[in-house]
Design a protein around this motif. Structure first.
Motif, PDB file in Angstrom:
ATOM      1  N   ALA A  78      41.050  10.676  13.133  1.00  0.00           N
ATOM      2  CA  ALA A  78      42.221   9.823  12.933  1.00  0.00           C
ATOM      3  C   ALA A  78      41.813   8.364  12.773  1.00  0.00           C
ATOM      4  CB  ALA A  78      43.197   9.985  14.095  1.00  0.00           C
ATOM      5  N   ALA A  79      40.890   7.894  13.626  1.00  0.00           N
ATOM      6  CA  ALA A  79      40.423   6.512  13.523  1.00  0.00           C
ATOM      7  C   ALA A  79      39.670   6.282  12.219  1.00  0.00           C
ATOM      8  CB  ALA A  79      39.538   6.171  14.717  1.00  0.00           C
ATOM      9  N   SER A  80      38.898   7.269  11.789  1.00  0.00           N
ATOM     10  CA  SER A  80      38.152   7.135  10.532  1.00  0.00           C
ATOM     11  C   SER A  80      39.087   7.096   9.327  1.00  0.00           C
ATOM     12  CB  SER A  80      37.160   8.298  10.385  1.00  0.00           C
ATOM     13  OG  SER A  80      36.250   8.320  11.465  1.00  0.00           O
ATOM     14  N   VAL A  81      40.110   7.951   9.353  1.00  0.00           N
ATOM     15  CA  VAL A  81      41.094   7.941   8.263  1.00  0.00           C
ATOM     16  C   VAL A  81      41.822   6.607   8.217  1.00  0.00           C
ATOM     17  CG1 VAL A  81      43.270   8.957   7.468  1.00  0.00           C
ATOM     18  CG2 VAL A  81      41.394  10.434   8.206  1.00  0.00           C
ATOM     19  N   LEU A  82      42.150   6.071   9.389  1.00  0.00           N
ATOM     20  CA  LEU A  82      42.811   4.766   9.426  1.00  0.00           C
ATOM     21  C   LEU A  82      41.898   3.681   8.858  1.00  0.00           C
ATOM     22  CD1 LEU A  82      45.240   3.054  10.286  1.00  0.00           C
ATOM     23  CD2 LEU A  82      44.170   2.822  12.541  1.00  0.00           C
ATOM     24  N   LEU A  83      40.620   3.727   9.199  1.00  0.00           N
ATOM     25  CA  LEU A  83      39.673   2.745   8.676  1.00  0.00           C
ATOM     26  C   LEU A  83      39.605   2.799   7.153  1.00  0.00           C
ATOM     27  CD1 LEU A  83      37.350   0.697   8.976  1.00  0.00           C
ATOM     28  CD2 LEU A  83      35.802   2.632   9.307  1.00  0.00           C
ATOM     29  N   LEU A 104      52.511   6.370  14.913  1.00  0.00           N
ATOM     30  CA  LEU A 104      52.789   6.296  13.477  1.00  0.00           C
ATOM     31  C   LEU A 104      53.145   4.865  13.075  1.00  0.00           C
ATOM     32  CD1 LEU A 104      54.869   9.566  12.940  1.00  0.00           C
ATOM     33  CD2 LEU A 104      52.462   9.155  12.402  1.00  0.00           C
ATOM     34  N   MET A 105      53.925   4.203  13.911  1.00  0.00           N
ATOM     35  CA  MET A 105      54.272   2.812  13.638  1.00  0.00           C
ATOM     36  C   MET A 105      53.036   1.920  13.698  1.00  0.00           C
ATOM     37  SD  MET A 105      57.150   0.472  15.528  1.00  0.00           S
ATOM     38  CE  MET A 105      57.509  -1.193  14.927  1.00  0.00           C
ATOM     39  N   LEU A 106      52.147   2.191  14.641  1.00  0.00           N
ATOM     40  CA  LEU A 106      50.917   1.424  14.754  1.00  0.00           C
ATOM     41  C   LEU A 106      50.053   1.597  13.505  1.00  0.00           C
ATOM     42  CD1 LEU A 106      49.159  -0.375  16.535  1.00  0.00           C
ATOM     43  CD2 LEU A 106      48.260   1.679  17.631  1.00  0.00           C
ATOM     44  N   ALA A 107      49.963   2.828  13.025  1.00  0.00           N
ATOM     45  CA  ALA A 107      49.194   3.080  11.810  1.00  0.00           C
ATOM     46  C   ALA A 107      49.835   2.408  10.601  1.00  0.00           C
ATOM     47  CB  ALA A 107      49.074   4.588  11.575  1.00  0.00           C
ATOM     48  N   ALA A 108      51.160   2.469  10.501  1.00  0.00           N
ATOM     49  CA  ALA A 108      51.860   1.860   9.371  1.00  0.00           C
ATOM     50  C   ALA A 108      51.663   0.348   9.362  1.00  0.00           C
ATOM     51  CB  ALA A 108      53.341   2.213   9.423  1.00  0.00           C
ATOM     52  N   LEU A 109      51.802  -0.287  10.522  1.00  0.00           N
ATOM     53  CA  LEU A 109      51.606  -1.738  10.596  1.00  0.00           C
ATOM     54  C   LEU A 109      50.162  -2.115  10.270  1.00  0.00           C
ATOM     55  CD1 LEU A 109      53.702  -2.737  13.742  1.00  0.00           C
ATOM     56  CD2 LEU A 109      54.112  -3.433  11.375  1.00  0.00           C
ATOM     57  N   SER A 110      49.211  -1.286  10.675  1.00  0.00           N
ATOM     58  CA  SER A 110      47.808  -1.561  10.358  1.00  0.00           C
ATOM     59  C   SER A 110      47.578  -1.519   8.852  1.00  0.00           C
ATOM     60  CB  SER A 110      46.901  -0.539  11.059  1.00  0.00           C
ATOM     61  OG  SER A 110      47.059  -0.600  12.457  1.00  0.00           O
ATOM     62  N   LEU A 111      48.175  -0.552   8.183  1.00  0.00           N
ATOM     63  CA  LEU A 111      48.025  -0.445   6.729  1.00  0.00           C
ATOM     64  C   LEU A 111      48.706  -1.608   6.017  1.00  0.00           C
ATOM     65  CD1 LEU A 111      48.580   3.400   6.274  1.00  0.00           C
ATOM     66  CD2 LEU A 111      46.412   2.159   6.261  1.00  0.00           C
ATOM     67  N   VAL A 112      49.891  -1.973   6.486  1.00  0.00           N
ATOM     68  CA  VAL A 112      50.588  -3.114   5.888  1.00  0.00           C
ATOM     69  C   VAL A 112      49.798  -4.394   6.111  1.00  0.00           C
ATOM     70  CG1 VAL A 112      52.676  -4.527   5.978  1.00  0.00           C
ATOM     71  CG2 VAL A 112      52.853  -2.039   6.047  1.00  0.00           C
ATOM     72  N   ILE A 159      36.683  -5.678   5.766  1.00  0.00           N
ATOM     73  CA  ILE A 159      35.905  -4.714   6.536  1.00  0.00           C
ATOM     74  C   ILE A 159      36.002  -5.029   8.029  1.00  0.00           C
ATOM     75  CG2 ILE A 159      33.567  -3.918   7.045  1.00  0.00           C
ATOM     76  CD1 ILE A 159      32.941  -4.100   4.091  1.00  0.00           C
ATOM     77  N   VAL A 160      35.863  -6.314   8.381  1.00  0.00           N
ATOM     78  CA  VAL A 160      35.961  -6.697   9.796  1.00  0.00           C
ATOM     79  C   VAL A 160      37.346  -6.388  10.345  1.00  0.00           C
ATOM     80  CG1 VAL A 160      35.956  -8.655  11.379  1.00  0.00           C
ATOM     81  CG2 VAL A 160      34.143  -8.438   9.676  1.00  0.00           C
ATOM     82  N   PHE A 161      38.379  -6.723   9.585  1.00  0.00           N
ATOM     83  CA  PHE A 161      39.746  -6.471  10.047  1.00  0.00           C
ATOM     84  C   PHE A 161      39.994  -4.976  10.227  1.00  0.00           C
ATOM     85  CE2 PHE A 161      44.240  -5.595   8.971  1.00  0.00           C
ATOM     86  CZ  PHE A 161      44.845  -6.307   9.984  1.00  0.00           C
ATOM     87  N   ALA A 162      39.608  -4.176   9.248  1.00  0.00           N
ATOM     88  CA  ALA A 162      39.831  -2.732   9.325  1.00  0.00           C
ATOM     89  C   ALA A 162      39.030  -2.106  10.458  1.00  0.00           C
ATOM     90  CB  ALA A 162      39.463  -2.081   7.992  1.00  0.00           C
ATOM     91  N   THR A 163      37.799  -2.569  10.640  1.00  0.00           N
ATOM     92  CA  THR A 163      36.952  -2.008  11.691  1.00  0.00           C
ATOM     93  C   THR A 163      37.504  -2.319  13.078  1.00  0.00           C
ATOM     94  OG1 THR A 163      34.992  -2.213  10.286  1.00  0.00           O
ATOM     95  CG2 THR A 163      34.629  -1.965  12.658  1.00  0.00           C
ATOM     96  N   ILE A 164      37.927  -3.559  13.294  1.00  0.00           N
ATOM     97  CA  ILE A 164      38.442  -3.947  14.603  1.00  0.00           C
ATOM     98  C   ILE A 164      39.725  -3.197  14.943  1.00  0.00           C
ATOM     99  CG2 ILE A 164      39.478  -5.859  15.896  1.00  0.00           C
ATOM    100  CD1 ILE A 164      37.468  -7.703  14.583  1.00  0.00           C
ATOM    101  N   ILE A 165      40.627  -3.109  13.984  1.00  0.00           N
ATOM    102  CA  ILE A 165      41.895  -2.432  14.243  1.00  0.00           C
ATOM    103  C   ILE A 165      41.676  -0.942  14.483  1.00  0.00           C
ATOM    104  CG2 ILE A 165      44.153  -1.830  13.304  1.00  0.00           C
ATOM    105  CD1 ILE A 165      43.905  -4.723  14.146  1.00  0.00           C
ATOM    106  N   SER A 166      40.893  -0.300  13.636  1.00  0.00           N
ATOM    107  CA  SER A 166      40.661   1.146  13.805  1.00  0.00           C
ATOM    108  C   SER A 166      39.902   1.432  15.096  1.00  0.00           C
ATOM    109  CB  SER A 166      39.889   1.703  12.604  1.00  0.00           C
ATOM    110  OG  SER A 166      38.646   1.038  12.442  1.00  0.00           O
ATOM    111  N   LEU A 167      38.966   0.554  15.475  1.00  0.00           N
ATOM    112  CA  LEU A 167      38.250   0.739  16.742  1.00  0.00           C
ATOM    113  C   LEU A 167      39.199   0.577  17.926  1.00  0.00           C
ATOM    114  CD1 LEU A 167      35.546   1.195  18.178  1.00  0.00           C
ATOM    115  CD2 LEU A 167      35.166  -1.280  18.101  1.00  0.00           C
ATOM    116  N   SER A 168      40.120  -0.376  17.835  1.00  0.00           N
ATOM    117  CA  SER A 168      41.110  -0.561  18.899  1.00  0.00           C
ATOM    118  C   SER A 168      41.997   0.672  19.036  1.00  0.00           C
ATOM    119  CB  SER A 168      41.964  -1.796  18.611  1.00  0.00           C
ATOM    120  OG  SER A 168      41.179  -2.976  18.560  1.00  0.00           O
ATOM    121  N   VAL A 169      42.417   1.227  17.914  1.00  0.00           N
ATOM    122  CA  VAL A 169      43.243   2.429  17.945  1.00  0.00           C
ATOM    123  C   VAL A 169      42.458   3.602  18.531  1.00  0.00           C
ATOM    124  CG1 VAL A 169      44.445   4.128  16.511  1.00  0.00           C
ATOM    125  CG2 VAL A 169      44.711   1.684  16.041  1.00  0.00           C
TER     126      VAL A 169
END
Length: 257
Positions: free
Chosen positions: A10-15, A187-195, A216-226
Protein backbone atom coordinates in the motif's frame (compact mmCIF):
# COMPACT_ATOMS: atom_id res chain seq x y z
CA UNK A 1 -0.77 -12.54 1.74
CA UNK A 2 0.75 -11.51 5.06
CA UNK A 3 -0.46 -8.23 6.47
CA UNK A 4 3.02 -6.67 6.56
CA UNK A 5 3.32 -7.25 2.82
CA UNK A 6 -0.07 -5.62 2.26
CA UNK A 7 1.00 -2.57 4.27
CA UNK A 8 4.30 -2.35 2.39
CA UNK A 9 2.49 -2.73 -0.93
CA UNK A 10 0.00 0.00 0.00
CA UNK A 11 2.81 2.43 0.88
CA UNK A 12 4.66 1.55 -2.33
CA UNK A 13 1.55 2.08 -4.46
CA UNK A 14 1.02 5.43 -2.77
CA UNK A 15 4.62 6.42 -3.48
CA UNK A 16 4.34 5.52 -7.17
CA UNK A 17 0.92 7.15 -7.41
CA UNK A 18 2.22 10.40 -5.94
CA UNK A 19 5.11 10.49 -8.40
CA UNK A 20 2.67 9.89 -11.26
CA UNK A 21 0.33 12.62 -10.03
CA UNK A 22 3.26 14.98 -9.61
CA UNK A 23 4.26 14.44 -13.21
CA UNK A 24 0.64 14.79 -14.29
CA UNK A 25 0.35 18.09 -12.46
CA UNK A 26 3.54 19.35 -14.09
CA UNK A 27 2.33 18.43 -17.55
CA UNK A 28 -1.09 19.98 -17.02
CA UNK A 29 0.48 23.21 -15.80
CA UNK A 30 3.03 23.20 -18.62
CA UNK A 31 0.26 22.82 -21.21
CA UNK A 32 -1.71 25.64 -19.64
CA UNK A 33 1.42 27.79 -19.39
CA UNK A 34 2.01 27.33 -23.10
CA UNK A 35 -1.47 28.66 -23.81
CA UNK A 36 -1.55 31.35 -21.14
CA UNK A 37 1.70 32.31 -19.35
CA UNK A 38 -0.28 33.84 -16.48
CA UNK A 39 -2.78 31.02 -16.16
CA UNK A 40 -0.86 28.98 -13.56
CA UNK A 41 -0.66 31.77 -11.03
CA UNK A 42 -2.99 32.30 -8.11
CA UNK A 43 -3.10 28.68 -6.91
CA UNK A 44 -1.29 29.33 -3.62
CA UNK A 45 -4.43 29.52 -1.47
CA UNK A 46 -5.78 26.22 -2.73
CA UNK A 47 -2.40 24.52 -2.26
CA UNK A 48 -2.09 25.88 1.28
CA UNK A 49 -5.54 24.57 2.16
CA UNK A 50 -4.79 21.11 0.79
CA UNK A 51 -1.38 20.84 2.46
CA UNK A 52 -2.79 22.17 5.73
CA UNK A 53 -5.56 19.56 5.72
CA UNK A 54 -3.07 16.84 4.77
CA UNK A 55 -0.79 17.83 7.64
CA UNK A 56 -3.64 17.81 10.14
CA UNK A 57 -4.90 14.44 8.97
CA UNK A 58 -1.40 12.96 9.15
CA UNK A 59 -0.87 14.38 12.63
CA UNK A 60 -4.17 13.16 14.07
CA UNK A 61 -3.90 9.75 12.42
CA UNK A 62 -0.34 9.27 13.65
CA UNK A 63 -1.26 10.45 17.15
CA UNK A 64 -4.18 8.01 17.30
CA UNK A 65 -2.07 5.11 16.03
CA UNK A 66 0.70 5.84 18.55
CA UNK A 67 -1.85 6.06 21.37
CA UNK A 68 -3.39 2.72 20.46
CA UNK A 69 0.10 1.21 20.21
CA UNK A 70 0.93 2.27 23.77
CA UNK A 71 -2.47 1.09 25.02
CA UNK A 72 -1.82 -2.38 23.60
CA UNK A 73 1.53 -2.50 25.38
CA UNK A 74 -0.11 -1.61 28.68
CA UNK A 75 -2.72 -4.33 28.16
CA UNK A 76 0.05 -6.93 27.92
CA UNK A 77 1.38 -5.83 31.31
CA UNK A 78 -2.12 -5.84 32.75
CA UNK A 79 -2.73 -9.38 31.52
CA UNK A 80 0.55 -10.57 33.03
CA UNK A 81 -0.46 -9.03 36.36
CA UNK A 82 -3.90 -10.67 36.24
CA UNK A 83 -2.42 -14.08 35.44
CA UNK A 84 0.18 -13.71 38.20
CA UNK A 85 -2.47 -12.77 40.76
CA UNK A 86 -4.70 -15.71 39.84
CA UNK A 87 -1.75 -18.11 39.88
CA UNK A 88 -0.74 -17.06 43.39
CA UNK A 89 -4.28 -17.62 44.63
CA UNK A 90 -4.13 -21.26 43.60
CA UNK A 91 -2.56 -21.68 47.04
CA UNK A 92 -6.09 -21.27 48.44
CA UNK A 93 -7.20 -24.47 46.71
CA UNK A 94 -6.78 -27.73 48.64
CA UNK A 95 -3.44 -29.39 47.94
CA UNK A 96 -4.68 -32.37 45.88
CA UNK A 97 -6.38 -30.00 43.38
CA UNK A 98 -3.40 -27.69 42.89
CA UNK A 99 -1.19 -29.73 40.51
CA UNK A 100 -3.87 -29.88 37.79
CA UNK A 101 -4.56 -26.15 38.05
CA UNK A 102 -0.89 -25.24 37.94
CA UNK A 103 -0.33 -27.44 34.88
CA UNK A 104 -3.29 -25.82 33.13
CA UNK A 105 -1.96 -22.36 34.01
CA UNK A 106 1.47 -23.16 32.58
CA UNK A 107 -0.10 -24.36 29.35
CA UNK A 108 -2.35 -21.30 29.26
CA UNK A 109 0.56 -18.88 29.65
CA UNK A 110 2.49 -20.70 26.92
CA UNK A 111 -0.42 -20.19 24.54
CA UNK A 112 -1.02 -16.55 25.50
CA UNK A 113 2.67 -15.71 25.07
CA UNK A 114 2.60 -16.65 21.37
CA UNK A 115 -1.00 -15.85 20.43
CA UNK A 116 -0.19 -12.52 18.78
CA UNK A 117 3.19 -13.53 17.40
CA UNK A 118 1.66 -15.67 14.69
CA UNK A 119 2.41 -14.86 11.07
CA UNK A 120 -1.21 -15.09 9.94
CA UNK A 121 -4.66 -14.26 11.22
CA UNK A 122 -5.69 -17.93 11.04
CA UNK A 123 -2.86 -18.97 13.36
CA UNK A 124 -3.79 -16.25 15.85
CA UNK A 125 -7.42 -17.34 15.77
CA UNK A 126 -6.35 -20.94 16.44
CA UNK A 127 -4.36 -19.82 19.49
CA UNK A 128 -7.31 -17.75 20.74
CA UNK A 129 -9.56 -20.79 20.43
CA UNK A 130 -7.03 -22.92 22.32
CA UNK A 131 -6.82 -20.28 25.06
CA UNK A 132 -10.62 -20.22 25.35
CA UNK A 133 -10.66 -23.99 25.77
CA UNK A 134 -8.01 -23.77 28.48
CA UNK A 135 -10.01 -21.05 30.23
CA UNK A 136 -13.00 -23.37 30.43
CA UNK A 137 -10.83 -26.17 31.83
CA UNK A 138 -9.18 -23.84 34.37
CA UNK A 139 -12.58 -22.57 35.51
CA UNK A 140 -13.95 -26.09 35.89
CA UNK A 141 -10.88 -27.23 37.83
CA UNK A 142 -11.03 -24.15 40.07
CA UNK A 143 -14.71 -24.70 40.83
CA UNK A 144 -14.09 -28.35 41.63
CA UNK A 145 -11.22 -27.44 43.91
CA UNK A 146 -13.15 -24.72 45.77
CA UNK A 147 -16.08 -27.11 46.30
CA UNK A 148 -13.96 -29.69 48.07
CA UNK A 149 -14.96 -30.11 51.74
CA UNK A 150 -11.54 -29.06 53.01
CA UNK A 151 -11.47 -25.87 50.88
CA UNK A 152 -11.28 -22.64 52.84
CA UNK A 153 -13.97 -19.97 52.39
CA UNK A 154 -11.56 -17.42 50.79
CA UNK A 155 -10.99 -19.86 47.92
CA UNK A 156 -14.24 -18.94 46.21
CA UNK A 157 -14.12 -15.28 47.24
CA UNK A 158 -10.57 -14.61 46.01
CA UNK A 159 -9.67 -17.16 43.34
CA UNK A 160 -12.76 -16.99 41.13
CA UNK A 161 -12.80 -13.16 40.77
CA UNK A 162 -9.10 -13.30 39.89
CA UNK A 163 -9.86 -15.87 37.19
CA UNK A 164 -12.64 -13.64 35.86
CA UNK A 165 -10.20 -10.74 35.53
CA UNK A 166 -7.66 -13.02 33.82
CA UNK A 167 -10.25 -14.17 31.30
CA UNK A 168 -11.74 -10.72 30.68
CA UNK A 169 -8.41 -9.16 29.75
CA UNK A 170 -8.11 -11.58 26.82
CA UNK A 171 -11.29 -10.13 25.32
CA UNK A 172 -10.02 -6.61 25.95
CA UNK A 173 -6.75 -7.38 24.15
CA UNK A 174 -8.56 -9.05 21.26
CA UNK A 175 -10.79 -6.01 20.79
CA UNK A 176 -7.79 -3.68 21.06
CA UNK A 177 -6.14 -5.42 18.12
CA UNK A 178 -9.27 -4.75 16.04
CA UNK A 179 -9.60 -1.11 17.06
CA UNK A 180 -8.59 0.93 14.01
CA UNK A 181 -9.78 4.12 12.31
CA UNK A 182 -12.51 3.73 9.68
CA UNK A 183 -11.30 2.84 6.19
CA UNK A 184 -12.56 6.19 4.90
CA UNK A 185 -9.85 7.94 6.97
CA UNK A 186 -7.09 6.08 5.13
CA UNK A 187 -8.79 6.63 1.78
CA UNK A 188 -9.03 10.35 2.50
CA UNK A 189 -5.38 10.40 3.53
CA UNK A 190 -4.38 8.72 0.28
CA UNK A 191 -6.56 11.08 -1.78
CA UNK A 192 -5.10 14.18 -0.12
CA UNK A 193 -1.58 12.83 -0.66
CA UNK A 194 -2.26 12.38 -4.38
CA UNK A 195 -3.81 15.83 -4.67
CA UNK A 196 -0.85 17.31 -2.83
CA UNK A 197 1.54 15.61 -5.24
CA UNK A 198 -0.50 16.98 -8.14
CA UNK A 199 -0.12 20.51 -6.76
CA UNK A 200 3.62 20.02 -6.17
CA UNK A 201 4.07 19.11 -9.82
CA UNK A 202 1.80 21.95 -10.88
CA UNK A 203 3.90 24.54 -9.03
CA UNK A 204 7.10 23.34 -10.71
CA UNK A 205 5.87 23.66 -14.28
CA UNK A 206 7.62 27.01 -14.75
CA UNK A 207 11.06 25.42 -14.35
CA UNK A 208 12.91 24.83 -17.61
CA UNK A 209 14.36 21.52 -16.45
CA UNK A 210 12.28 18.71 -15.04
CA UNK A 211 12.59 18.94 -11.21
CA UNK A 212 13.02 15.52 -9.61
CA UNK A 213 14.22 16.25 -6.09
CA UNK A 214 11.13 17.95 -4.65
CA UNK A 215 8.51 15.49 -5.97
CA UNK A 216 10.58 12.49 -4.92
CA UNK A 217 11.28 13.88 -1.43
CA UNK A 218 7.64 14.86 -0.93
CA UNK A 219 6.30 11.49 -2.12
CA UNK A 220 8.85 9.54 -0.09
CA UNK A 221 8.16 11.41 3.15
CA UNK A 222 4.39 11.16 2.85
CA UNK A 223 4.36 7.48 1.87
CA UNK A 224 6.85 6.65 4.65
CA UNK A 225 4.64 8.47 7.16
CA UNK A 226 1.62 6.51 5.99
CA UNK A 227 3.60 3.27 6.25
CA UNK A 228 4.59 4.06 9.86
CA UNK A 229 0.96 4.85 10.72
CA UNK A 230 -0.23 1.55 9.25
CA UNK A 231 2.60 -0.30 10.98
CA UNK A 232 1.60 1.18 14.33
CA UNK A 233 -2.00 0.13 13.72
CA UNK A 234 -0.92 -3.52 13.29
CA UNK A 235 1.95 -3.80 15.80
CA UNK A 236 2.15 -7.59 15.82
CA UNK A 237 2.79 -8.03 12.11
CA UNK A 238 5.01 -5.19 10.91
CA UNK A 239 8.42 -3.72 11.70
CA UNK A 240 7.11 -1.78 14.70
CA UNK A 241 5.99 -4.44 17.15
CA UNK A 242 4.77 -4.74 20.71
CA UNK A 243 6.36 -8.17 21.00
CA UNK A 244 9.06 -6.64 23.18
CA UNK A 245 6.40 -6.16 25.86
CA UNK A 246 5.49 -9.86 25.67
CA UNK A 247 8.58 -10.64 27.71
CA UNK A 248 6.59 -9.88 30.89
CA UNK A 249 4.39 -12.89 30.14
CA UNK A 250 7.44 -15.01 29.29
CA UNK A 251 9.09 -13.89 32.53
CA UNK A 252 5.94 -14.83 34.41
CA UNK A 253 6.00 -18.26 32.79
CA UNK A 254 9.55 -18.82 34.01
CA UNK A 255 8.39 -18.35 37.62
CA UNK A 256 5.84 -21.14 37.24
CA UNK A 257 8.37 -23.94 36.70
Amino acid sequence: MHLELIVLAAASVLLVGMLVFSELGRRLAAARLARDPKGVKGTGSAAAAVFGLLGLLLAFTFSGAAGRFEARRHLITEEANDIGTAYLRIDLVPGPAQPELRALFRRYVDVRAVTYRQSSLADSQARLAEAADLQARIWAAALAGCRRPEAATPCTMLLLPALNAMFDITTTRAMATENHPPLVIFLMLAALSLVGALLVGHDMAANRERPWLHPIVFATIISLSVYVILDLEFPHLGLIRVDSADHVISDLRSTMD
